[in-house]
Write a protein that holds these residues in place. Structure first.
Motif, short mmCIF file in Angstrom:
data_model
loop_
_atom_site.label_atom_id
_atom_site.label_comp_id
_atom_site.label_asym_id
_atom_site.label_seq_id
_atom_site.Cartn_x
_atom_site.Cartn_y
_atom_site.Cartn_z
N HIS A 24 0.74 -1.63 0.05
CA HIS A 24 0.38 0.23 0.15
C HIS A 24 1.08 1.43 0.02
CE1 HIS A 24 -2.88 2.27 0.58
NE2 HIS A 24 -3.33 3.12 2.04
N GLU A 25 1.85 1.31 0.85
CA GLU A 25 2.69 2.05 0.86
C GLU A 25 3.85 2.17 -0.41
OE1 GLU A 25 6.61 4.22 3.36
OE2 GLU A 25 5.31 1.74 3.77
N LEU A 26 4.11 1.47 -1.48
CA LEU A 26 4.87 1.43 -2.33
C LEU A 26 3.52 2.42 -3.35
CD1 LEU A 26 6.94 0.85 -4.16
CD2 LEU A 26 5.86 -1.46 -5.20
N VAL A 27 2.43 1.88 -3.57
CA VAL A 27 1.53 2.42 -4.35
C VAL A 27 1.91 3.90 -4.32
CG1 VAL A 27 -0.78 2.65 -4.95
CG2 VAL A 27 0.26 0.34 -4.69
N LYS A 28 1.43 4.19 -2.93
CA LYS A 28 0.98 5.98 -2.92
C LYS A 28 1.96 6.91 -3.15
CE LYS A 28 0.00 5.94 1.90
NZ LYS A 28 -0.07 6.35 3.00
N LYS A 29 3.70 5.82 -2.78
CA LYS A 29 5.23 6.62 -3.24
C LYS A 29 4.93 6.82 -4.92
CE LYS A 29 7.54 6.72 1.11
NZ LYS A 29 8.80 5.51 1.66
N MET A 30 4.58 5.58 -5.64
CA MET A 30 4.56 5.60 -6.72
C MET A 30 3.56 6.34 -7.37
SD MET A 30 5.72 1.68 -8.56
CE MET A 30 6.07 2.21 -9.64
N GLU A 31 2.58 6.88 -7.24
CA GLU A 31 1.68 7.82 -7.36
C GLU A 31 1.67 9.21 -7.70
OE1 GLU A 31 -2.47 5.19 -6.87
OE2 GLU A 31 -2.05 7.11 -5.22
N LEU A 32 2.65 9.05 -6.58
CA LEU A 32 3.34 10.40 -5.96
C LEU A 32 4.55 11.17 -6.87
CD1 LEU A 32 3.18 13.31 -4.40
CD2 LEU A 32 4.25 12.71 -2.49
N SER A 33 6.02 9.93 -6.94
CA SER A 33 6.87 10.48 -8.33
C SER A 33 6.28 10.25 -9.47
CB SER A 33 7.54 8.96 -7.65
OG SER A 33 7.58 8.86 -6.19
N LEU A 34 5.25 9.69 -9.63
CA LEU A 34 4.38 9.57 -11.05
C LEU A 34 4.23 10.84 -11.48
CD1 LEU A 34 3.61 6.09 -11.80
CD2 LEU A 34 5.30 7.14 -13.07
N LYS A 35 3.13 11.14 -10.66
CA LYS A 35 2.88 13.11 -10.76
C LYS A 35 3.77 14.15 -10.91
CE LYS A 35 -1.80 11.34 -8.89
NZ LYS A 35 -3.31 11.75 -7.71
N GLU A 36 4.59 13.72 -10.24
CA GLU A 36 5.44 15.01 -10.38
C GLU A 36 6.72 14.47 -11.16
OE1 GLU A 36 6.77 14.35 -6.30
OE2 GLU A 36 5.23 15.93 -5.22
N SER A 37 7.08 13.98 -11.96
CA SER A 37 8.46 13.45 -12.19
C SER A 37 8.12 14.71 -13.99
CB SER A 37 7.14 11.75 -13.27
OG SER A 37 8.90 11.40 -14.44
N LYS A 38 8.83 14.33 -14.03
CA LYS A 38 9.49 15.64 -15.36
C LYS A 38 8.89 16.02 -17.10
CE LYS A 38 14.31 15.80 -15.72
NZ LYS A 38 15.27 16.36 -16.18
N TYR A 39 8.53 14.23 -16.98
CA TYR A 39 8.27 13.30 -17.63
C TYR A 39 6.55 12.39 -17.52
CZ TYR A 39 13.76 13.82 -18.43
OH TYR A 39 15.19 14.17 -18.79
N PRO A 40 5.79 13.09 -18.05
CA PRO A 40 4.80 12.82 -17.61
C PRO A 40 4.65 11.80 -18.46
CG PRO A 40 4.20 15.32 -18.84
CD PRO A 40 6.25 14.27 -18.17
N LEU A 41 3.25 11.01 -17.98
CA LEU A 41 2.80 9.83 -19.11
C LEU A 41 0.96 9.31 -18.39
CD1 LEU A 41 4.91 7.22 -17.30
CD2 LEU A 41 5.08 7.62 -19.43
N ASN A 42 0.41 9.38 -19.60
CA ASN A 42 -1.00 9.34 -18.88
C ASN A 42 -1.16 8.62 -18.10
OD1 ASN A 42 -1.28 6.65 -20.41
ND2 ASN A 42 -1.60 7.38 -22.12
N GLU A 43 -2.34 8.76 -17.52
CA GLU A 43 -3.06 7.73 -16.71
C GLU A 43 -2.79 6.30 -16.84
OE1 GLU A 43 -7.36 7.21 -14.32
OE2 GLU A 43 -6.81 9.27 -15.44
N GLU A 44 -3.51 5.58 -17.88
CA GLU A 44 -3.55 4.61 -18.51
C GLU A 44 -0.93 4.09 -18.17
OE1 GLU A 44 -3.86 0.57 -19.08
OE2 GLU A 44 -5.16 2.25 -18.92
#
Length: 236
Positions: free
Chosen positions: A48-68
């Motif tokens: 659960h903690e891993l998912v939360k951290k990855m979601e935050l990291s992906l949102k703040e990434s300078k290489y944005p990915l779409n939601e899928e």
């Protein structure tokens, strides 16, 4: 691992608290269940903690990915995480014989102590239980998943050696007892006692044989039967 062991110990103690001495017989065989359930609790929490951290990291990434794509990255990482946890958890679930023996002995009010230095250089054991203070006797506790190596050492010992060291008995706990009838008899003649689950096939076999039945005890009786083992003159 330490956290998992603590959770497993708490589960075992809860089982003993609810079912009393009736839970003693199955405690060693149930330890894998306690450990597995503990590993699942930790795995779910970390996942659960891993998912939360990855979601935050992906949102703040300078290489944005779409939601899928974000979802696929998180799911792939989660699958890998669970796979590694499962592989690592198999060994952990199988360990814990010493902890389960500790839990049993503490439940019946016995205090486990480290093996004294003057004994460790002569005999191999995991713990001692003392009775009678400085001038009393002690019982050595030996926990082995298999007995092969420690059995070889035990054959070098004799009853006189144990008595000189104020050791009244050596008590063995097994996950799976791999002793032959002759090995059990030889251990018994040297002052060793083997505790096995009441329903264990090996216990029943040893109990039915006149040459070994004196040297085995059912775990369900340990609260009372271990007391007589402090007396070095006790002849079974």
């Amino acid at each position: 691992v330490k956290i998992m062991q603590n959770i497993a110990m708490d589960d075992a103690k809860t089982d003993l608290k609810i079912n009393g001495d009736n839970a003693l017989s199955n405690l060693i065989s149930n330890w894998s269940k306690y450990s597995y359930e503990a590993s699942q609790v930790i795995k779910d929490s970390l996942g659960h903690e891993l998912v939360k951290k990855m979601e935050l990291s992906l949102k703040e990434s300078k290489y944005p990915l779409n939601e899928e794509l974000q979802k696929q990255c998180i799911n792939s990482s989660l699958v890998l995480f669970h796979g590694r946890c499962t592989a690592g958890g198999k060994k952990s679930a199988g360990d814990g014989l010493e902890l389960s023996a500790q839990c049993i002995l503490e439940h019946i009010g016995k205090k486990l102590e480290d093996v004294p230095p003057h004994i460790t250089g002569i005999l191999e054991a995991d713990h001692v239980i003392k009775k009678g203070g400085k001038f009393g006797n002690m019982i050595l506790i030996s926990c082995k998943t298999t007995a092969r190596e420690r059995y070889k050492q035990a054959m070098v010992e004799n009853r006189e050696t144990l008595l000189k060291l104020k050791i009244s008995r050596v008590v063995w706990f097994f996950r799976d007892c791999d002793l032959s009838f002759e090995q059990c008899r030889q251990l018994g003649l040297r002052g060793h006692i083997i505790y096995l689950p009441d329903h264990d096939v090996k216990y029943r076999e040893f109990l039915d044989d006149h040459s070994t039945k004196k040297y085995v005890r059912p775990i369900s009786t340990i609260r009372d039967s271990i007391e007589e083992l402090f007396d070095p003159s006790f002849d079974y």
